[in-house]
Design a protein around this motif. Structure first.
Motif, mmCIF file in Angstrom:
data_model
loop_
_atom_site.group_PDB
_atom_site.id
_atom_site.type_symbol
_atom_site.label_atom_id
_atom_site.label_comp_id
_atom_site.label_asym_id
_atom_site.label_seq_id
_atom_site.Cartn_x
_atom_site.Cartn_y
_atom_site.Cartn_z
ATOM 1 N N THR A 104 19.795 12.427 6.053
ATOM 2 C CA THR A 104 21.627 11.932 6.294
ATOM 3 C C THR A 104 21.023 11.276 7.290
ATOM 4 O O THR A 104 20.153 11.529 8.474
ATOM 5 C CB THR A 104 22.080 13.941 6.188
ATOM 6 N N VAL A 105 22.211 10.327 7.093
ATOM 7 C CA VAL A 105 21.915 9.171 8.013
ATOM 8 C C VAL A 105 23.530 9.130 8.871
ATOM 9 O O VAL A 105 24.546 8.906 7.820
ATOM 10 C CB VAL A 105 21.223 7.874 8.176
ATOM 11 N N THR A 106 24.249 8.802 9.862
ATOM 12 C CA THR A 106 25.600 8.031 10.215
ATOM 13 C C THR A 106 25.495 6.849 10.710
ATOM 14 O O THR A 106 24.021 6.309 11.665
ATOM 15 C CB THR A 106 26.204 8.748 11.394
ATOM 16 N N THR A 107 26.124 5.916 10.158
ATOM 17 C CA THR A 107 25.580 4.978 10.666
ATOM 18 C C THR A 107 27.184 3.695 10.199
ATOM 19 O O THR A 107 27.846 4.337 10.212
ATOM 20 C CB THR A 107 24.703 3.977 9.233
ATOM 21 N N SER A 135 19.577 -6.694 2.367
ATOM 22 C CA SER A 135 20.987 -6.247 2.123
ATOM 23 C C SER A 135 20.533 -5.143 3.109
ATOM 24 O O SER A 135 20.029 -3.964 2.222
ATOM 25 C CB SER A 135 21.847 -5.599 0.765
ATOM 26 N N PRO A 136 21.482 -5.084 4.095
ATOM 27 C CA PRO A 136 21.539 -3.733 5.020
ATOM 28 C C PRO A 136 21.642 -2.833 4.658
ATOM 29 O O PRO A 136 21.403 -0.694 5.101
ATOM 30 C CB PRO A 136 22.142 -4.490 6.401
ATOM 31 N N ARG A 137 23.400 -2.978 3.681
ATOM 32 C CA ARG A 137 24.018 -1.680 3.115
ATOM 33 C C ARG A 137 22.905 -0.706 1.975
ATOM 34 O O ARG A 137 22.363 0.248 2.406
ATOM 35 C CB ARG A 137 24.713 -1.842 1.908
ATOM 36 N N TRP A 138 21.897 -1.802 1.181
ATOM 37 C CA TRP A 138 20.695 -0.966 0.439
ATOM 38 C C TRP A 138 20.151 -0.425 1.090
ATOM 39 O O TRP A 138 19.586 0.473 0.856
ATOM 40 C CB TRP A 138 20.243 -2.256 -0.453
ATOM 41 N N LEU A 139 19.656 -1.128 2.703
ATOM 42 C CA LEU A 139 18.211 -0.014 3.023
ATOM 43 C C LEU A 139 19.120 1.222 3.884
ATOM 44 O O LEU A 139 18.471 2.366 3.201
ATOM 45 C CB LEU A 139 17.976 -0.623 4.305
ATOM 46 N N ARG A 199 16.103 3.058 9.704
ATOM 47 C CA ARG A 199 15.976 2.068 10.587
ATOM 48 C C ARG A 199 15.934 1.213 10.570
ATOM 49 O O ARG A 199 16.098 -0.171 11.536
ATOM 50 C CB ARG A 199 14.864 2.532 11.282
ATOM 51 N N GLU A 200 15.048 0.840 9.909
ATOM 52 C CA GLU A 200 14.984 -0.758 9.646
ATOM 53 C C GLU A 200 16.171 -2.033 9.473
ATOM 54 O O GLU A 200 16.795 -3.008 9.701
ATOM 55 C CB GLU A 200 14.429 -1.568 7.988
ATOM 56 N N ALA A 201 17.316 -0.744 8.612
ATOM 57 C CA ALA A 201 18.725 -1.289 8.197
ATOM 58 C C ALA A 201 19.379 -1.351 10.002
ATOM 59 O O ALA A 201 19.853 -2.647 10.280
ATOM 60 C CB ALA A 201 19.719 -0.717 7.673
ATOM 61 N N GLU A 202 19.384 -0.712 10.248
ATOM 62 C CA GLU A 202 19.618 -1.193 11.970
ATOM 63 C C GLU A 202 18.839 -2.044 12.755
ATOM 64 O O GLU A 202 20.032 -2.901 13.282
ATOM 65 C CB GLU A 202 19.381 0.255 13.362
ATOM 66 N N GLU A 203 17.463 -2.312 12.457
ATOM 67 C CA GLU A 203 17.081 -3.042 13.332
ATOM 68 C C GLU A 203 17.120 -4.401 12.951
ATOM 69 O O GLU A 203 17.195 -5.828 13.249
ATOM 70 C CB GLU A 203 15.722 -3.029 13.401
#
Length: 486
Positions: A8-11, A213-217, A224-228
């Motif tokens: 689970t991740v909050t982004t 796409s960061p949304r897909w990641l 973590r990859e999306a945030e970076e």
């Protein structure tokens, strides 16, 4: 592995992407991804304007004009439908970037093979495979573009990008004129297909720099990859603008998945959003019949009724310019006036204008020039609406189903309208009776008007909204809670 929760991740990734100011980075996305529609326009227009030349003795192929405008066109569209479904599923499962590289390679190989056709069956086969690659592009590219472009610009950018198809159409139409007139009959059409390969290679070089796409990641367990990735984008934009970006307050919690089961995707489209599904079908069927019929068949009309077979490119280039000007000049209104009034207005308006064109053609009062002018006006409005059909289905369904939704509606709508359109159109035109061709015009007009009426009643007000606000991700915490309560 399907539907297995990995964490689970909050982004804040969606909010961070939507609040970005327009920058050179966004232009890179448009050039790397959006220019593929120029290739599609080039492909379809070249084959339409080459139909009479390919049918001539000495072309190197034993093929008729009706087979080129009808059978080959239908196979190209059928290949695009199959490719959209196949690559659409892979795009949602394995990511946008991998697939928009693979689909471009498929296109390049198939187009090159088409240029070396030595028999009708070889030509038909690689027209199908060329469409297969282009169909995959529709799903992967539209998904990536909508997920990377800020929400306040999404409507106009998507409409104009899809409308850029007609830049390729205009270029393809004009290219066929010297190729048909200045080169031997068995060489000119081969060079035309070769030019598509050259343009595709250029696009592929730029596309290497377009990120996933960061949304897909973050949905697929790579938070973590999306945030970076977004950190890097923000750094580039801040350096360009010379100011610090504010931190968005909104965030969302996601139950991450490696992949989403096909059953859940189908259930979402049919059970959770049935009205949006009907809307998607209507918009795609209407525009697919109209555009595939006239795109593949206009050269046949000029040849059959006005005895023009080598300079058809000039006429089609005028139509193509009208088509591109529609999205270019009307695109911003889809973000300001709104999706529903603009989509319904362009569909219904173009249908009414086409009915008038059908009547004038049946009366025998139109020349090649005036018929082209009529179609130019009709398609000025229809093109903006048709481009918005792709925008609509890419933003009204949840993130996890986006590529598959685009592929599904494109495939079904195009199979109904895009395969039937060229076959019916070429058959009616081939009779040489103005009334039969006028009937083909009327069918296209009625389908466009009907789709516009569906938009009036079922359209979604998506202008200026985040993709996650229009359709909540299936894996979001609130969506999971609602499903559990139900």
């Amino acid at each position: 592995m399907s539907d297995v929760e990995t964490g689970t991740v909050t982004t804040k990734v969606p909010a961070r992407l939507d609040r970005l100011p327009w920058s050179r980075w966004h232009w890179m996305i448009i050039i790397g991804l959006g220019t593929v529609w120029i290739l599609d326009g080039l492909e379809v227009t070249i084959i339409g304007n080459l139909s009479a030349q390919l049918a001539k003795e000495g072309s190197g192929l034993a093929i008729t004009q009706a087979q080129v405008a009808g059978t080959a066109a239908a196979l190209y569209v059928a290949g695009a439908c199959v490719g959209a479904l196949f690559f659409g599923w892979l795009t949602d499962r394995f990511g946008r970037k991998k697939l928009f590289i693979i689909t471009m390679v498929v296109y390049l190989v198939a187009t090159a093979a088409t240029a070396f056709s030595f028999s009708a069956w070889w030509f038909f086969l690689f027209r199908f495979l060329t469409g297969f690659g282009i169909g995959g592009e529709y799903a992967a590219i539209n998904s990536a573009i909508d997920e990377l472009i800020p929400s306040r610009h999404r409507g106009r950018i998507d409409v104009v990008i899809n409308g850029s198809y007609w830049l390729g159409a205009a270029g393809g139409a004009l290219l066929t004129v010297p190729l048909l007139n200045d080169l031997p009959v068995n060489i000119g059409w081969r060079v035309a297909f070769g030019l598509g390969v050259v343009l595709g290679l250029g696009i592929l070089l730029v596309r290497r720099h377009v990120p996933e796409s960061p949304r897909w990641l973050f949905i697929h367990g790579r938070g973590r990859e999306a945030e970076e990735l977004v950190d890097g984008i923000e750094e580039r934009v801040e350096t360009e603008k010379g100011e610090r970006l504010s931190e968005p307050s909104s965030s969302m919690t996601i139950h991450q998945r490696r992949s989403i089961g096909f059953g859940q995707i189908a259930h979402t489209m049919v059970a959770r959003y049935p009205k949006r599904t009907v809307l998607g079908f209507s918009l795609f069927i209407g525009q697919a019949f109209l555009y595939n019929a006239i795109t593949f068949g206009y050269a046949q009309i000029l040849s059959t009724f006005f005895k023009i077979d080598t300079n058809t490119g000039y006429f089609f280039a005028v139509i193509a310019v009208g088509n591109f000007l529609g999205p270019l000049l009307l695109g911003h209104l889809f973000d300001t006036v709104g999706r529903v009034p603009m989509i319904s207005g362009t569909y219904i308006g173009s249908g009414v204008l086409l009915l008038g064109t059908a009547w004038l053609f049946n009366q025998g009062v139109l020349t090649a020039v005036t018929l082209t002018a009529c179609w130019c006006v009709v398609l000025f409005f229809a093109s903006a609406g048709a481009s918005a059909a792709y925008l609509t289905v890419s933003e009204i369904f949840p993130m996890e189903t986006r590529a598959m939704a685009i592929a599904f509606f494109y495939a079904i709508g195009t199979l109904v309208g895009g395969v039937a359109g060229p076959l019916i159109f070429s058959h009616l035109v081939e009779s040489g009776k103005p009334g039969d061709t006028a009937l083909a015009f009327v069918i296209g007009a009625v389908l466009m008007i009907a789709a516009g009426l569906v938009e009036v009643f079922l359209g979604v007000k998506a202008e200026g909204k985040s993709l996650e606000d229009i359709a909540e991700p299936l894996t979001s915490a609130s969506a999971k809670s609602s499903a559990a309560a139900a």
